[in-house]
Design a protein around this motif. Structure first.
Motif, PDB file in Angstrom:
ATOM      1  N   CYS A 268      -4.100   1.699   0.926  1.00  0.00           N
ATOM      2  CA  CYS A 268      -2.653   1.509   0.819  1.00  0.00           C
ATOM      3  C   CYS A 268      -2.272   0.199   1.494  1.00  0.00           C
TER       4      CYS A 268
ATOM      5  N   GLN B 210       0.567  -0.598   2.595  1.00  0.00           N
ATOM      6  CA  GLN B 210       1.541  -0.434   3.684  1.00  0.00           C
ATOM      7  C   GLN B 210       0.959   0.269   4.902  1.00  0.00           C
ATOM      8  N   CYS B 211       0.276   1.428   4.693  1.00  0.00           N
ATOM      9  CA  CYS B 211      -0.141   2.214   5.866  1.00  0.00           C
ATOM     10  C   CYS B 211      -1.658   2.265   6.006  1.00  0.00           C
TER      11      CYS B 211
ATOM     12  N   CYS C  35       0.457   5.530  -2.829  1.00  0.00           N
ATOM     13  CA  CYS C  35       0.033   6.244  -1.627  1.00  0.00           C
ATOM     14  C   CYS C  35       0.800   7.554  -1.462  1.00  0.00           C
TER      15      CYS C  35
ATOM     16  N   ALA D 109       1.061   9.224   1.236  1.00  0.00           N
ATOM     17  CA  ALA D 109       1.714   9.300   2.548  1.00  0.00           C
ATOM     18  C   ALA D 109       3.009   8.501   2.606  1.00  0.00           C
ATOM     19  N   CYS D 110       3.009   7.293   2.031  1.00  0.00           N
ATOM     20  CA  CYS D 110       4.181   6.432   2.248  1.00  0.00           C
ATOM     21  C   CYS D 110       4.744   5.829   0.965  1.00  0.00           C
TER      22      CYS D 110
END
Ligand SMILES: [Zn+2]
Length: 209
Positions: A125, A127-128, A145, A147-148
């Motif tokens: 990902c 971002q994270c 992703c 998660a985010c």
């Protein structure tokens, strides 16, 4: 029981080392972790490693050997270790023999096509930094992703051409070590293709622990 793990990038030896350590109490020692810890703790050897790495140089054999020797000397619970990433050269293997007894060298064998499939399916990902695999651990929505909601991408290192290149480098570097430990009667070939639990089980059977 002191072991050396040999295996190409993507052969899964790190995962198997962690599992085997959990089941048997052996201590996994990876040279990568050792370097990072020495640099972080600013030990005498760590400071030397740091200045070399900052200058973009390769850590010389003597320094790597000294670090491993220091680490192994502190390993006193008597259960044994799993060396991952060391030795990498014949000079290192010769040196190791003078201060440490190795009981077996486990050589994880996974066909190149399989490794390319494993590694080229990895996604991260943006971002994270969460990790996915298009086949073994796909996100709920393609390229997004869980998660985010960030976009997933493939690391340059995980492109098929780059993997093929890494495998060729690994094979050229490692073949002399494989021959070396075969001659010493320590080499055990293990099929690294199945799931990590199964591979771990084969290792335990092969070394009788
Ligand atoms: Zn994310």
């Amino acid at each position: 029981m002191n072991l050396i793990f040999l295996g190409a990038p993507g052969a899964g030896k790190g995962t198997v080392a962690a599992k085997l350590a959990e089941q048997t109490g052996l201590t996994p020692i990876s040279t990568g972790d050792l370097f990072r810890a020495a640099v972080k703790n600013e030990t005498d050897l760590g400071l030397k490693v740091k200045s070399i790495m900052e200058a973009g140089g390769l850590v010389p054999d003597e320094l790597t050997i000294a670090l491993v020797k220091e680490r192994l000397a502190s390993e006193t619970d008597g259960k044994g270790v799993i060396l991952d990433g060391f030795p990498r050269t014949i000079a290192q293997a010769d040196a190791l023999k003078t201060f440490f007894k190795i009981d077996a060298v486990i050589n994880f064998i996974v066909p190149d096509e399989k490794i390319i499939k494993r590694l080229s399916g990895r996604r991260l990902c943006r971002q994270c930094n969460a990790g996915y695999h298009i086949e073994y651990m796909p996100p709920k929505t393609e390229n997004v992703c869980d998660a985010c909601g960030g976009e997933l991408f493939t690391r340059k290192d995980d492109s098929p051409e780059s993997i093929q290149n890494r495998l060729a480098v690994y094979a050229a570097q490692t073949q002399p070590l494989i021959d070396y430990y075969k001659k010493e009667g320590l080499l055990i070939d293990i099929d690294g293709t199945p799931q990590p639990d199964t591979v771990c089980e084969s290792v335990r059977k092969a070394i009788g622990c």
